[in-house]
Design an enzyme around this catalytic site. Sequence first.
Site, PDB file in Angstrom:
ATOM      1  N   LYS A   1      11.484 -14.537 -12.767  1.00 57.81           N
ATOM      2  CA  LYS A   1      11.158 -13.378 -13.615  1.00 57.81           C
ATOM      3  C   LYS A   1      10.061 -13.743 -14.594  1.00 57.81           C
ATOM      4  O   LYS A   1       9.101 -13.003 -14.783  1.00 57.81           O
ATOM      5  CB  LYS A   1      12.371 -12.918 -14.422  1.00 57.81           C
ATOM      6  CG  LYS A   1      13.453 -12.096 -13.823  1.00 57.81           C
ATOM      7  CD  LYS A   1      13.131 -10.730 -13.339  1.00 57.81           C
ATOM      8  CE  LYS A   1      12.563 -10.788 -11.960  1.00 57.81           C
ATOM      9  NZ  LYS A   1      13.467 -10.503 -10.879  1.00 57.81           N
TER      10      LYS A   1
ATOM     11  N   GLU B   1       6.613 -14.323 -12.949  1.00 56.71           N
ATOM     12  CA  GLU B   1       6.050 -13.071 -12.411  1.00 56.71           C
ATOM     13  C   GLU B   1       5.350 -12.229 -13.462  1.00 56.71           C
ATOM     14  O   GLU B   1       4.285 -11.689 -13.208  1.00 56.71           O
ATOM     15  CB  GLU B   1       7.198 -12.188 -11.884  1.00 56.71           C
ATOM     16  CG  GLU B   1       7.646 -12.452 -10.504  1.00 56.71           C
ATOM     17  CD  GLU B   1       8.704 -11.424 -10.106  1.00 56.71           C
ATOM     18  OE1 GLU B   1       9.785 -11.413 -10.709  1.00 56.71           O
ATOM     19  OE2 GLU B   1       8.424 -10.634  -9.202  1.00 56.71           O
TER      20      GLU B   1
ATOM     21  N   GLU C   1      16.353 -17.546 -10.793  1.00 62.16           N
ATOM     22  CA  GLU C   1      15.960 -16.143 -10.972  1.00 62.16           C
ATOM     23  C   GLU C   1      15.244 -15.965 -12.322  1.00 62.16           C
ATOM     24  O   GLU C   1      14.245 -15.253 -12.414  1.00 62.16           O
ATOM     25  CB  GLU C   1      17.204 -15.245 -10.861  1.00 62.16           C
ATOM     26  CG  GLU C   1      17.047 -13.808 -11.332  1.00 62.16           C
ATOM     27  CD  GLU C   1      16.025 -12.985 -10.565  1.00 62.16           C
ATOM     28  OE1 GLU C   1      15.425 -13.498  -9.600  1.00 62.16           O
ATOM     29  OE2 GLU C   1      15.804 -11.824 -10.958  1.00 62.16           O
TER      30      GLU C   1
ATOM     31  N   ARG D   1       4.425   0.021  -6.348  1.00 64.94           N
ATOM     32  CA  ARG D   1       4.409  -0.830  -5.163  1.00 64.94           C
ATOM     33  C   ARG D   1       3.401  -1.972  -5.291  1.00 64.94           C
ATOM     34  O   ARG D   1       3.437  -2.906  -4.499  1.00 64.94           O
ATOM     35  CB  ARG D   1       4.046   0.009  -3.930  1.00 64.94           C
ATOM     36  CG  ARG D   1       5.095   1.041  -3.595  1.00 64.94           C
ATOM     37  CD  ARG D   1       4.569   2.045  -2.617  1.00 64.94           C
ATOM     38  NE  ARG D   1       4.452   1.529  -1.278  1.00 64.94           N
ATOM     39  CZ  ARG D   1       5.338   1.739  -0.308  1.00 64.94           C
ATOM     40  NH1 ARG D   1       6.417   2.439  -0.555  1.00 64.94           N
ATOM     41  NH2 ARG D   1       5.161   1.263   0.897  1.00 64.94           N
TER      42      ARG D   1
ATOM     43  N   LYS E   1       5.533  -4.391  -4.709  1.00 70.22           N
ATOM     44  CA  LYS E   1       6.968  -4.131  -4.785  1.00 70.22           C
ATOM     45  C   LYS E   1       7.635  -4.303  -3.433  1.00 70.22           C
ATOM     46  O   LYS E   1       8.698  -4.880  -3.319  1.00 70.22           O
ATOM     47  CB  LYS E   1       7.184  -2.711  -5.317  1.00 70.22           C
ATOM     48  CG  LYS E   1       8.637  -2.323  -5.506  1.00 70.22           C
ATOM     49  CD  LYS E   1       9.223  -3.004  -6.710  1.00 70.22           C
ATOM     50  CE  LYS E   1      10.695  -2.722  -6.905  1.00 70.22           C
ATOM     51  NZ  LYS E   1      11.332  -3.722  -7.765  1.00 70.22           N
TER      52      LYS E   1
ATOM     53  N   HIS F   1      16.582 -36.684 -11.898  1.00 65.10           N
ATOM     54  CA  HIS F   1      16.051 -37.266 -10.665  1.00 65.10           C
ATOM     55  C   HIS F   1      14.547 -37.005 -10.519  1.00 65.10           C
ATOM     56  O   HIS F   1      14.006 -37.128  -9.429  1.00 65.10           O
ATOM     57  CB  HIS F   1      16.820 -36.731  -9.457  1.00 65.10           C
ATOM     58  CG  HIS F   1      18.277 -37.089  -9.513  1.00 65.10           C
ATOM     59  ND1 HIS F   1      18.725 -38.368  -9.310  1.00 65.10           N
ATOM     60  CD2 HIS F   1      19.371 -36.361  -9.833  1.00 65.10           C
ATOM     61  CE1 HIS F   1      20.041 -38.407  -9.461  1.00 65.10           C
ATOM     62  NE2 HIS F   1      20.453 -37.192  -9.787  1.00 65.10           N
TER      63      HIS F   1
ATOM     64  N   TRP G   1      -3.157  -2.581  -1.420  1.00 66.67           N
ATOM     65  CA  TRP G   1      -2.868  -3.962  -1.855  1.00 66.67           C
ATOM     66  C   TRP G   1      -3.572  -4.861  -0.856  1.00 66.67           C
ATOM     67  O   TRP G   1      -3.187  -4.919   0.314  1.00 66.67           O
ATOM     68  CB  TRP G   1      -1.359  -4.196  -1.858  1.00 66.67           C
ATOM     69  CG  TRP G   1      -0.937  -5.483  -2.505  1.00 66.67           C
ATOM     70  CD1 TRP G   1      -0.761  -5.710  -3.839  1.00 66.67           C
ATOM     71  CD2 TRP G   1      -0.599  -6.710  -1.851  1.00 66.67           C
ATOM     72  NE1 TRP G   1      -0.348  -7.013  -4.047  1.00 66.67           N
ATOM     73  CE2 TRP G   1      -0.244  -7.650  -2.850  1.00 66.67           C
ATOM     74  CE3 TRP G   1      -0.569  -7.125  -0.521  1.00 66.67           C
ATOM     75  CZ2 TRP G   1       0.143  -8.954  -2.566  1.00 66.67           C
ATOM     76  CZ3 TRP G   1      -0.190  -8.432  -0.235  1.00 66.67           C
ATOM     77  CH2 TRP G   1       0.162  -9.324  -1.248  1.00 66.67           C
TER      78      TRP G   1
ATOM     79  N   CYS H   1       0.824  -1.200   0.000  1.00 61.70           N
ATOM     80  CA  CYS H   1       0.000   0.000   0.000  1.00 61.70           C
ATOM     81  C   CYS H   1       0.863   1.258   0.000  1.00 61.70           C
ATOM     82  O   CYS H   1       1.960   1.267   0.547  1.00 61.70           O
ATOM     83  CB  CYS H   1      -0.882   0.027   1.231  1.00 61.70           C
ATOM     84  SG  CYS H   1      -1.788  -1.484   1.516  1.00 61.70           S
TER      85      CYS H   1
ATOM     86  N   ASN I   1      -1.480   1.895   6.192  1.00 60.13           N
ATOM     87  CA  ASN I   1      -0.720   0.739   5.704  1.00 60.13           C
ATOM     88  C   ASN I   1      -0.474  -0.184   6.881  1.00 60.13           C
ATOM     89  O   ASN I   1      -0.224   0.284   7.981  1.00 60.13           O
ATOM     90  CB  ASN I   1       0.649   1.168   5.151  1.00 60.13           C
ATOM     91  CG  ASN I   1       0.535   1.903   3.839  1.00 60.13           C
ATOM     92  OD1 ASN I   1      -0.554   2.006   3.280  1.00 60.13           O
ATOM     93  ND2 ASN I   1       1.654   2.409   3.354  1.00 60.13           N
ATOM     94  N   GLY I   2      -0.478  -1.482   6.636  1.00 62.73           N
ATOM     95  CA  GLY I   2      -0.139  -2.420   7.701  1.00 62.73           C
ATOM     96  C   GLY I   2      -1.374  -3.020   8.346  1.00 62.73           C
ATOM     97  O   GLY I   2      -2.465  -3.005   7.783  1.00 62.73           O
TER      98      GLY I   2
HETATM   99  C1  F6R Z   1      11.094 -10.445  -7.893  1.00 66.15           C
HETATM  100  C2  F6R Z   1      11.093  -9.520  -6.794  1.00 66.15           C
HETATM  101  C3  F6R Z   1      10.834 -10.060  -5.433  1.00 66.15           C
HETATM  102  C4  F6R Z   1      11.703  -9.350  -4.394  1.00 66.15           C
HETATM  103  C5  F6R Z   1      11.326  -9.821  -2.992  1.00 66.15           C
HETATM  104  C6  F6R Z   1      12.223  -9.216  -1.934  1.00 66.15           C
HETATM  105  O1  F6R Z   1      11.299  -9.816  -9.114  1.00 66.15           O
HETATM  106  O2  F6R Z   1      11.272  -8.348  -6.958  1.00 66.15           O
HETATM  107  O3  F6R Z   1      11.019 -11.448  -5.380  1.00 66.15           O
HETATM  108  O4  F6R Z   1      13.047  -9.636  -4.672  1.00 66.15           O
HETATM  109  O5  F6R Z   1       9.996  -9.468  -2.723  1.00 66.15           O
HETATM  110  O6  F6R Z   1      12.142  -7.832  -1.946  1.00 66.15           O
HETATM  111  P1  F6R Z   1      13.247  -6.957  -1.245  1.00 66.15           P
HETATM  112  O7  F6R Z   1      14.525  -7.160  -1.980  1.00 66.15           O
HETATM  113  O8  F6R Z   1      12.755  -5.556  -1.322  1.00 66.15           O
HETATM  114  O9  F6R Z   1      13.363  -7.447   0.176  1.00 66.15           O
END
Ligand code: F6R
Length: 604
Positions: free
Chosen positions: A483, A486, A479, A27, A599, A502, A74, A2, A98-99
Amino acid sequence: MCGIIGILGNTPAVPRMMEALKRLEYRGYDSAGVATVEDGTLGRRRAPGKLANLEATLKADPLGGMAGIGHTRWATHGSPTEANAHPHMTGRVAIVHNGIIENFRPLKDELLKAGVTFEGETDTEVVARLLTRYLDEGLAPRDAFHKTLSRLEGAFALCVLIAGEDDLMFGAREGSPLVVGLGDGENYLGSDAMALAGLSSKLIYLEEGDWAELSRESVQVYDAAGAPVKRPVTLSQVAATMVDKGNYRHFMQKEIFEQPTVVAQTLGRYLDPNSGTVTLPDMPFDLAGVNKVTLVACGTSYYAALVARYWIEKIARVPVEVDIASEFRYRAPVYQKDGLAIFISQSGETADTLAALRHAKAAGQHIAVLVNVMGSTMAREADVALPIYAGPEVGVASTKAFTCQLAVLAAFAIKLGAAHGLVDAAQEAAYIAELEQTPKLMAQVLHADGKMADIARQIAPARDILFVGRGIQFPIAMEGALKLKEISYIHAEGYAAGELKHGPIALIDETVPVIGLAPNDGLIDKTMSNLQEIMARGGRVVLISDNAEDEEGLLDRFPMPSAGELVAPILYAIPVQLLAYYTAVEKGTDVDQPRNLAKSVTVE
Ligand code: F6R
């Protein structure tokens, strides 16, 4: 997650709040709303979905006023409906939050018993009703707000407007960040520096338990006990122009292409090619005494930690443990005296990583963090913060923060090796010379992006895709899979190439493309054998490699420059980012704000 904006200004608040909410879109959110106070009267507009819906609502039913609060939500508890969107209002107050208010049920029961009626089910409404009750009892706004805060438990940031008060706004921080922006005859509140970019560069980061009373001409911060306190004013590094896509179609694309520049900047902060040495921020503990490293993070940052394990163990010969933050403190981790725990987090606010940090701190570990936001909670709670200098990352899928994290972790591994007497001056200079090549090689990879767009067109129809790599490329395979899932919503998994036989090789047929990461290092023959096993079973392989030999039977190949083990993982991150990006573009998904994602993940 949020986002919050609060403006006590001298021009209409709504257009400025909408700009700020757009800056906060990165975010992640699923509903939004604004409230203003005009001639003492509170007004509010809310809408589910994207900001365009709120804009349409405001167009049909405009809202005046020069003081306002806005929110992107969010959803955690309760679906993303208009009724659940913030601000929440009673006749007397408007609140964005927020929270989570953990004790909202007993508070609600208490209010219900006192005859207060509720419209909805949210914890935020409980705060609004509680504050209203204290105002109704005749408390002055400041006392009513402080008394309300003293009743709340949980992790939250709040921003409040009060009816009849055109020149008053309150904010509070407890576990969720809130920043005051100082203006000229105006003042602001925001959930982060990005919210305030373009409004103010003079920021006061509220500390845990702090709350603030704002008028247009003054800001007073109080601590949890209600005593006035002074907090330092910092200059924001986030310019409004940084939150701009420039000539790119998406923020993610811009951030992928920024990588040679930002990684060069990051390396420039940590490496001195003239003296051939690595410089880290002052450590309040002796690196030579560190006998164990614990790396903890989530998502992409966790994959950076996995890469760092290879480097630290190889270069510094210090044992390394790597954990996903949400699991870390539930498995009774065994700490060692003089152990160093490093928490990696782009935002510096991720709830699970922060909780893990506090766990390790309570156990007496040395605490270091790698963050992109130096004002963040993790940066402030750590013994030492290593900034990654990636600049604001707006695309929800992390790209440049990942490669900058890797650049800092490589520097750290070298320094730890030197501190342990395993890296002499000549070796340190050689490592630095190797790392100095990174930006140039990254630019070379990006130059071939058209080829990756072709490959993306071929794999976009797939329902499942596997990424495989060995050694230090295994985390990059994971990774790449993250990506892709996502932003393109294609199911993808990253595997150690040798692990496929395996079990997962049972999935292989012509409908499941496999992306093979195979730099010409000591493991290439083994990786190529694993890829042959896949092709022998009808699997279609895209090879990402600097190996010039022309493999028979590939679906396609993406040529890479050759690089050593410190640079290769940073370089191989780029083709998998490009593949995810172009596949998502091909599928027409929302690249910068993929569904369901936020985010900065500030709930556990
Ligand atoms: C993937 C991505 C997330 C963040 C994860 C941790 O593209 O961005 O997996 O890496 O939510 O976020 P931070 O680094 O802000 O703790």
